[in-house]
Write an enzyme that holds these catalytic residues in place. Sequence first.
Site, PDB file in Angstrom:
ATOM      1  N   ARG A   1      11.931  -6.476   5.312  1.00 35.90           N
ATOM      2  CA  ARG A   1      11.753  -5.025   5.200  1.00 35.90           C
ATOM      3  C   ARG A   1      12.556  -4.327   6.301  1.00 35.90           C
ATOM      4  NH1 ARG A   1       5.824  -2.490   4.430  1.00 35.90           N
ATOM      5  NH2 ARG A   1       5.429  -2.785   6.642  1.00 35.90           N
TER       6      ARG A   1
ATOM      7  N   LYS B   1       0.836  -1.217   0.000  1.00 31.63           N
ATOM      8  CA  LYS B   1       0.000   0.000   0.000  1.00 31.63           C
ATOM      9  C   LYS B   1       0.872   1.269   0.000  1.00 31.63           C
ATOM     10  CE  LYS B   1      -2.069  -1.018   3.951  1.00 31.63           C
ATOM     11  NZ  LYS B   1      -1.419  -2.284   4.286  1.00 31.63           N
TER      12      LYS B   1
ATOM     13  N   ARG C   1      -0.199  -9.420  13.340  1.00 36.43           N
ATOM     14  CA  ARG C   1      -0.759  -8.341  12.510  1.00 36.43           C
ATOM     15  C   ARG C   1      -1.587  -8.915  11.361  1.00 36.43           C
ATOM     16  NH1 ARG C   1       4.317  -5.353  10.770  1.00 36.43           N
ATOM     17  NH2 ARG C   1       2.994  -3.957   9.579  1.00 36.43           N
TER      18      ARG C   1
ATOM     19  N   ARG D   1      -9.317   0.779   9.176  1.00 38.57           N
ATOM     20  CA  ARG D   1      -8.850  -0.580   9.473  1.00 38.57           C
ATOM     21  C   ARG D   1      -9.907  -1.402  10.194  1.00 38.57           C
ATOM     22  NH1 ARG D   1      -2.957   0.127   9.130  1.00 38.57           N
ATOM     23  NH2 ARG D   1      -1.817  -1.584   9.977  1.00 38.57           N
TER      24      ARG D   1
ATOM     25  N   ARG E   1      11.555  -2.882  12.117  1.00 35.39           N
ATOM     26  CA  ARG E   1      10.519  -2.366  13.014  1.00 35.39           C
ATOM     27  C   ARG E   1      10.231  -3.368  14.123  1.00 35.39           C
ATOM     28  NH1 ARG E   1       5.709  -0.436   9.019  1.00 35.39           N
ATOM     29  NH2 ARG E   1       4.491  -1.419  10.665  1.00 35.39           N
TER      30      ARG E   1
HETATM   31  P1  AMP Z   1       1.070   0.119   9.461  1.00 35.26           P
HETATM   32  O1  AMP Z   1       2.351   0.838   9.242  1.00 35.26           O
HETATM   33  O2  AMP Z   1      -0.072   0.669   8.637  1.00 35.26           O
HETATM   34  O3  AMP Z   1       1.200  -1.373   9.327  1.00 35.26           O
HETATM   35  O4  AMP Z   1       0.651   0.420  10.981  1.00 35.26           O
HETATM   36  C1  AMP Z   1       1.481   0.054  12.052  1.00 35.26           C
HETATM   37  C2  AMP Z   1       0.648  -0.070  13.312  1.00 35.26           C
HETATM   38  O5  AMP Z   1       0.026   1.187  13.618  1.00 35.26           O
HETATM   39  C3  AMP Z   1      -0.506  -1.058  13.240  1.00 35.26           C
HETATM   40  O6  AMP Z   1      -0.096  -2.392  13.489  1.00 35.26           O
HETATM   41  C4  AMP Z   1      -1.413  -0.514  14.333  1.00 35.26           C
HETATM   42  O7  AMP Z   1      -0.918  -0.820  15.624  1.00 35.26           O
HETATM   43  C5  AMP Z   1      -1.281   0.988  14.149  1.00 35.26           C
HETATM   44  N1  AMP Z   1      -2.262   1.520  13.169  1.00 35.26           N
HETATM   45  C6  AMP Z   1      -1.994   2.101  11.977  1.00 35.26           C
HETATM   46  N2  AMP Z   1      -3.127   2.488  11.374  1.00 35.26           N
HETATM   47  C7  AMP Z   1      -4.143   2.145  12.194  1.00 35.26           C
HETATM   48  C8  AMP Z   1      -5.563   2.269  12.121  1.00 35.26           C
HETATM   49  N3  AMP Z   1      -6.179   2.829  11.054  1.00 35.26           N
HETATM   50  N4  AMP Z   1      -6.296   1.785  13.161  1.00 35.26           N
HETATM   51  C9  AMP Z   1      -5.709   1.246  14.241  1.00 35.26           C
HETATM   52  N5  AMP Z   1      -4.387   1.081  14.376  1.00 35.26           N
HETATM   53  C10 AMP Z   1      -3.598   1.535  13.358  1.00 35.26           C
END
Ligand code: AMP
Length: 215
Positions: free
Chosen positions: A127, A13, A173, A88, A162
């Site tokens: 990554r 994404k 996740r 999400r 990360r």
């Molecule tokens: P990402 O980089 O999008 O994978 O986000 C990393 C982490 O941030 C996720 O595993 C969640 O803990 C938190 N996070 C990001 N976006 C959201 C969202 N829209 N709703 C809830 N938690 C989020």
Amino acid sequence: MKLILLGAPGAGKGTVAKLLTQMDGSVQISTGDILRGAVAAGTELGKKAEAAMKRGDLVSDDLIMGIMENRLQEPDCAKGFLLDGFPRTIPQADALKVLLAKLGIKLDMVVSIEVPRDVILDRLSTRRTCSNGKCQAIYNVKSNPPKKEGICDKCGSPVVQREDETEAAISHRLETYNQKTAPLIGFYEKEGMFVRVNATSSDAVIAAIKAKLGK
Ligand code: AMP
């Protein structure tokens, strides 16, 4: 353009969003980047989000909607935006619908990027991300390593794995995605502006999106 990009962690994404910003000046809005930036800066928001993020759980819908309500009203969103990692959950999608109606914004499309699980697992475990909260450039130890090992090409900060990209956090996740986020596909299919793209290359995803938008 005003798009939502759905897809499991590692589906691409962020990469697709960055490429799309070059087309028409739309901005990428990644809630994950915003939250990691807040954790790195030690803000109140970061303190509230940090533990859930480390575990690979979602942070609360209220916290996310607070961020998005402000972000979508910033002037740089006027040309368009690519929502990467938001919404999400169904409550976030419901709240977004209300927010967009309030702001008089109409979405062009919701795109679900679908990539096989083995490709995702491989991508996430290889990554690496720039540790500078303001940069967060993405690398891959196999396909796109930084020029100098462990150092960001763009800002010179250390490039790290990360904390939520350990094997245990990755599988958590993905489980969270299947339980909480995948139901958004049915939600947006009913709304009638939904496109599913099965492609592992970002160029192929971009081509499919352009074709659907008639660009
Ligand atoms: P990402 O980089 O999008 O994978 O986000 C990393 C982490 O941030 C996720 O595993 C969640 O803990 C938190 N996070 C990001 N976006 C959201 C969202 N829209 N709703 C809830 N938690 C989020």
